[in-house]
Design a protein around this motif. Sequence first.
Motif, PDB file in Angstrom:
ATOM      1  N   ILE A 105       0.762  -1.188   0.029  1.00 52.76           N
ATOM      2  CA  ILE A 105      -0.144   0.035   0.071  1.00 52.76           C
ATOM      3  C   ILE A 105       0.803   1.201   0.028  1.00 52.76           C
ATOM      4  CG2 ILE A 105      -2.206   0.846   0.631  1.00 52.76           C
ATOM      5  CD1 ILE A 105      -2.175  -1.320   2.790  1.00 52.76           C
ATOM      6  N   ASP A 106       1.867   1.189  -0.661  1.00 55.42           N
ATOM      7  CA  ASP A 106       2.946   2.404  -0.779  1.00 55.42           C
ATOM      8  C   ASP A 106       3.314   2.805   0.688  1.00 55.42           C
ATOM      9  OD1 ASP A 106       3.093   2.378  -3.619  1.00 55.42           O
ATOM     10  OD2 ASP A 106       1.227   3.618  -3.900  1.00 55.42           O
ATOM     11  N   GLY A 107       3.280   1.998   1.717  1.00 57.62           N
ATOM     12  CA  GLY A 107       3.768   2.432   2.886  1.00 57.62           C
ATOM     13  C   GLY A 107       2.710   2.952   3.932  1.00 57.62           C
ATOM     14  N   THR A 108       1.304   2.883   3.178  1.00 62.42           N
ATOM     15  CA  THR A 108       0.292   3.516   4.300  1.00 62.42           C
ATOM     16  C   THR A 108      -0.109   2.663   5.260  1.00 62.42           C
ATOM     17  OG1 THR A 108      -0.436   4.485   2.060  1.00 62.42           O
ATOM     18  CG2 THR A 108      -1.997   4.267   3.707  1.00 62.42           C
ATOM     19  N   ASP A 109      -0.372   3.140   6.139  1.00 65.19           N
ATOM     20  CA  ASP A 109      -0.953   2.289   7.553  1.00 65.19           C
ATOM     21  C   ASP A 109      -2.284   1.737   7.132  1.00 65.19           C
ATOM     22  OD1 ASP A 109      -1.930   1.446  10.048  1.00 65.19           O
ATOM     23  OD2 ASP A 109      -0.848   3.316  10.918  1.00 65.19           O
ATOM     24  N   ALA A 110      -2.463   0.363   7.185  1.00 67.83           N
ATOM     25  CA  ALA A 110      -3.619  -0.379   6.939  1.00 67.83           C
ATOM     26  C   ALA A 110      -4.704  -0.171   7.827  1.00 67.83           C
ATOM     27  CB  ALA A 110      -3.299  -1.865   6.539  1.00 67.83           C
ATOM     28  N   VAL A 111      -4.291  -0.003   9.040  1.00 63.18           N
ATOM     29  CA  VAL A 111      -4.996  -0.094  10.529  1.00 63.18           C
ATOM     30  C   VAL A 111      -5.806   1.323  10.562  1.00 63.18           C
ATOM     31  CG1 VAL A 111      -5.135  -0.346  13.055  1.00 63.18           C
ATOM     32  CG2 VAL A 111      -3.574  -1.904  11.336  1.00 63.18           C
ATOM     33  N   ALA A 112      -4.886   2.393  10.020  1.00 66.82           N
ATOM     34  CA  ALA A 112      -5.583   3.662  10.186  1.00 66.82           C
ATOM     35  C   ALA A 112      -6.862   3.759   9.400  1.00 66.82           C
ATOM     36  CB  ALA A 112      -4.567   4.750   9.771  1.00 66.82           C
ATOM     37  N   TYR A 153       6.142  -4.506   9.781  1.00 64.53           N
ATOM     38  CA  TYR A 153       5.836  -5.871   9.780  1.00 64.53           C
ATOM     39  C   TYR A 153       5.890  -6.606   8.456  1.00 64.53           C
ATOM     40  CZ  TYR A 153       3.590 -10.242  11.359  1.00 64.53           C
ATOM     41  OH  TYR A 153       3.251 -11.520  11.556  1.00 64.53           O
ATOM     42  N   ASP A 154       6.581  -7.754   8.533  1.00 63.79           N
ATOM     43  CA  ASP A 154       6.489  -8.599   7.207  1.00 63.79           C
ATOM     44  C   ASP A 154       5.513  -9.615   7.325  1.00 63.79           C
ATOM     45  OD1 ASP A 154       8.795  -7.114   6.477  1.00 63.79           O
ATOM     46  OD2 ASP A 154      10.348  -8.378   7.006  1.00 63.79           O
ATOM     47  N   TRP A 155       4.632  -9.706   6.353  1.00 65.28           N
ATOM     48  CA  TRP A 155       3.581 -10.707   6.309  1.00 65.28           C
ATOM     49  C   TRP A 155       3.268 -11.035   4.544  1.00 65.28           C
ATOM     50  CZ3 TRP A 155      -1.812 -10.003   4.820  1.00 65.28           C
ATOM     51  CH2 TRP A 155      -2.608 -11.238   5.375  1.00 65.28           C
ATOM     52  N   GLN A 156       3.107 -12.228   4.357  1.00 59.49           N
ATOM     53  CA  GLN A 156       2.832 -12.596   3.219  1.00 59.49           C
ATOM     54  C   GLN A 156       3.786 -11.996   1.819  1.00 59.49           C
ATOM     55  OE1 GLN A 156       0.029 -14.560   1.995  1.00 59.49           O
ATOM     56  NE2 GLN A 156       0.090 -15.289   3.967  1.00 59.49           N
ATOM     57  N   GLY A 157       4.808 -11.756   2.431  1.00 56.47           N
ATOM     58  CA  GLY A 157       5.812 -11.557   1.237  1.00 56.47           C
ATOM     59  C   GLY A 157       6.089  -9.942   0.811  1.00 56.47           C
ATOM     60  N   ALA A 158       5.182  -9.372   2.009  1.00 55.54           N
ATOM     61  CA  ALA A 158       5.348  -7.829   1.701  1.00 55.54           C
ATOM     62  C   ALA A 158       5.851  -7.049   3.146  1.00 55.54           C
ATOM     63  CB  ALA A 158       3.935  -7.358   1.404  1.00 55.54           C
ATOM     64  N   THR A 159       6.236  -6.039   3.157  1.00 62.72           N
ATOM     65  CA  THR A 159       6.481  -5.322   4.620  1.00 62.72           C
ATOM     66  C   THR A 159       5.296  -4.149   4.537  1.00 62.72           C
ATOM     67  OG1 THR A 159       8.990  -5.366   4.205  1.00 62.72           O
ATOM     68  CG2 THR A 159       8.150  -3.751   5.803  1.00 62.72           C
ATOM     69  N   TRP A 160       4.672  -4.187   5.665  1.00 60.31           N
ATOM     70  CA  TRP A 160       3.601  -3.320   5.981  1.00 60.31           C
ATOM     71  C   TRP A 160       4.342  -2.408   7.006  1.00 60.31           C
ATOM     72  CZ3 TRP A 160      -1.393  -4.625   3.625  1.00 60.31           C
ATOM     73  CH2 TRP A 160      -1.212  -5.820   3.008  1.00 60.31           C
ATOM     74  N   GLN A 161       3.921  -0.990   6.695  1.00 63.76           N
ATOM     75  CA  GLN A 161       4.205  -0.049   7.815  1.00 63.76           C
ATOM     76  C   GLN A 161       3.247   0.612   8.214  1.00 63.76           C
ATOM     77  OE1 GLN A 161       6.819   2.558   5.046  1.00 63.76           O
ATOM     78  NE2 GLN A 161       8.376   1.172   5.098  1.00 63.76           N
ATOM     79  N   PHE A 162       3.434   1.187   9.507  1.00 68.20           N
ATOM     80  CA  PHE A 162       2.282   1.769  10.439  1.00 68.20           C
ATOM     81  C   PHE A 162       2.771   3.243  11.021  1.00 68.20           C
ATOM     82  CE2 PHE A 162       2.200  -2.947  10.155  1.00 68.20           C
ATOM     83  CZ  PHE A 162       1.001  -3.185   9.740  1.00 68.20           C
ATOM     84  N   SER A 163       1.887   3.668  11.536  1.00 67.86           N
ATOM     85  CA  SER A 163       2.146   5.137  11.864  1.00 67.86           C
ATOM     86  C   SER A 163       2.311   4.826  13.589  1.00 67.86           C
ATOM     87  CB  SER A 163       0.839   6.003  11.738  1.00 67.86           C
ATOM     88  OG  SER A 163      -0.238   5.638  12.494  1.00 67.86           O
ATOM     89  N   SER A 164       2.239   4.011  14.038  1.00 62.91           N
ATOM     90  CA  SER A 164       2.367   3.714  15.638  1.00 62.91           C
ATOM     91  C   SER A 164       2.603   2.054  15.769  1.00 62.91           C
ATOM     92  CB  SER A 164       1.335   4.036  16.424  1.00 62.91           C
ATOM     93  OG  SER A 164       0.174   3.276  16.113  1.00 62.91           O
ATOM     94  N   ALA A 165       3.210   1.960  16.982  1.00 68.93           N
ATOM     95  CA  ALA A 165       3.516   0.508  17.427  1.00 68.93           C
ATOM     96  C   ALA A 165       2.188  -0.131  17.642  1.00 68.93           C
ATOM     97  CB  ALA A 165       4.429   0.686  18.700  1.00 68.93           C
ATOM     98  N   ASP A 166       1.225   0.430  18.258  1.00 71.15           N
ATOM     99  CA  ASP A 166      -0.303  -0.021  18.305  1.00 71.15           C
ATOM    100  C   ASP A 166      -0.826  -0.780  17.396  1.00 71.15           C
ATOM    101  OD1 ASP A 166      -2.583  -0.584  19.918  1.00 71.15           O
ATOM    102  OD2 ASP A 166      -3.330   1.243  18.998  1.00 71.15           O
ATOM    103  N   HIS A 167      -0.695   0.211  16.329  1.00 67.30           N
ATOM    104  CA  HIS A 167      -1.299  -0.186  14.891  1.00 67.30           C
ATOM    105  C   HIS A 167      -0.544  -1.461  14.264  1.00 67.30           C
ATOM    106  CE1 HIS A 167      -3.643   3.668  13.658  1.00 67.30           C
ATOM    107  NE2 HIS A 167      -4.146   3.196  14.778  1.00 67.30           N
ATOM    108  N   ARG A 168       0.872  -1.365  14.465  1.00 69.66           N
ATOM    109  CA  ARG A 168       1.518  -2.567  14.178  1.00 69.66           C
ATOM    110  C   ARG A 168       1.145  -3.876  14.751  1.00 69.66           C
ATOM    111  NH1 ARG A 168       7.349  -2.030  16.343  1.00 69.66           N
ATOM    112  NH2 ARG A 168       5.981  -2.911  18.090  1.00 69.66           N
ATOM    113  N   ASP A 169       1.048  -3.744  15.993  1.00 72.55           N
ATOM    114  CA  ASP A 169       0.597  -4.710  16.938  1.00 72.55           C
ATOM    115  C   ASP A 169      -0.765  -5.195  16.746  1.00 72.55           C
ATOM    116  OD1 ASP A 169       3.365  -4.561  18.098  1.00 72.55           O
ATOM    117  OD2 ASP A 169       2.424  -3.614  20.065  1.00 72.55           O
ATOM    118  N   ARG A 170      -1.671  -4.584  16.518  1.00 73.45           N
ATOM    119  CA  ARG A 170      -2.811  -4.973  16.148  1.00 73.45           C
ATOM    120  C   ARG A 170      -2.864  -5.770  14.592  1.00 73.45           C
ATOM    121  NH1 ARG A 170      -7.409  -0.092  17.002  1.00 73.45           N
ATOM    122  NH2 ARG A 170      -6.911   0.495  19.200  1.00 73.45           N
ATOM    123  N   PHE A 171      -2.172  -5.044  13.689  1.00 73.45           N
ATOM    124  CA  PHE A 171      -2.127  -5.741  12.433  1.00 73.45           C
ATOM    125  C   PHE A 171      -1.424  -7.228  12.694  1.00 73.45           C
ATOM    126  CE2 PHE A 171      -0.226  -6.926   8.319  1.00 73.45           C
ATOM    127  CZ  PHE A 171      -1.153  -6.711   7.535  1.00 73.45           C
TER     128      PHE A 171
END
Length: 234
Positions: free
Chosen positions: A118-125, A141-159
């Motif tokens: 998602i071009d580095g967009t926070d999916a949880v937001a 966080y790496d998942w399904q062969g892609a790197t997912w980036q988040f705006s906070s540690a909380d969003h990363r942990d939720r994902f």
Amino acid sequence: MIHSPMFHRFRSPQAADPAGGAGFLGQGARWGVSLGLLAILAGGCGGGSAPTAPPSATVAGDTVAAADLASGTAAETTSETTTETTTETTTETTTETTLAAEADRPPAYFTTPAGVAIDGTDAVAYFTEGEPRAGSPEFSYDWQGATWQFSSADHRDRFQANPEAYAPQYGGYCAWAVSQGYKAPTDPTAWSIVEGKLYLNYDRRIQQRWEKDIPGFIALANDLWTQVLEMEAP
């Protein structure tokens, strides 16, 4: 001539057999032979011990039996070894084939050349703030062969706890394009959440087409996604 009974009882063999045949001694010899034959016959009819096979026959039989047993054991061992080797070879070949197929398969999620979803967009937001927000490499966080980036540690942990709940549908490819049977990249600002699921579109203009019949396009995309997934990425 003496006519005494004692004389007749003890007369000589020659007197008893004037023709020269055997007297008491001759008869005794004949009786001896007869008794010998009777003894042999009695022994053969069960009076003696049962006949036994010569030792050499028993040894030979045991040797053959032992040879047969050894041959059977060797055959079983060879068969088991062959089966194990075949099974291991088949398993290794299947694993290698599966890994090769996975390596050749197009990525499940649309990413940038650097592999960022998602071009580095926070999916949880999208769900928590109702709008797209830029993520940070600091919270990734790496998942399904892609790197997912988040705006906070909380969003990363939720994902990380439940990726399927936040990741966009159809691998982050344009939902409308998938409903038409092909892949297309997406713009993180052209988004919608329908029944708790995130959908992205190519751009705002395509999003307007998507919004004309969202349930119908979702049904089409669901039917075609398995085939579209195998297509080359745009």
